[in-house]
Design an enzyme around this catalytic site. Sequence first.
Site, PDB file in Angstrom:
ATOM      1  CD  GLU A 171      -2.888   1.255  -0.045  1.00  0.00           C
ATOM      2  OE1 GLU A 171      -3.140   2.019  -0.724  1.00  0.00           O
ATOM      3  OE2 GLU A 171      -3.506   0.107  -0.166  1.00  0.00           O
ATOM      4  CE1 TYR A 192      -7.409   8.901 -17.855  1.00  0.00           C
ATOM      5  CE2 TYR A 192      -6.995   9.304 -20.340  1.00  0.00           C
ATOM      6  CZ  TYR A 192      -7.189   8.517 -19.171  1.00  0.00           C
ATOM      7  OH  TYR A 192      -7.772   7.153 -19.462  1.00  0.00           O
TER       8      TYR A 192
END
Length: 114
Positions: free
Chosen positions: A62, A79
């Site tokens: 994580e 993006y």
Amino acid sequence: MKLFKRFRHTFDGFKTLLLKDHNYILHIIIAILTIVLGIIFNLNNIEWMFILLAIFLVLTLEAVNTAIECVVDLVTMEYHELAKQAKDIAAFSVLLVSILALIIGLIIFIPHIF
């Protein structure tokens, strides 16, 4: 004090994880609950080894996932399909190791529960 200065960046990283990644806090809570259950059920050394391995694998991956997200965001705020793929693949790796941790937990705790 000198030792603390050496680990300053490490502690900064942990603080950043806690502030930036709410999933990390969830993983820590689940890890604490798992450890409490392990104490309640009096796990043996081998069981503890697998539980701790699973916990640290999830927490480590994580953290790596969050680091990858930070680097991708540094490179581009727009993006980009490759940026999305990098983030998605890192997140998928966390899912895989979380599934492994769940399976390990079930294998160890189900016999103790029943």
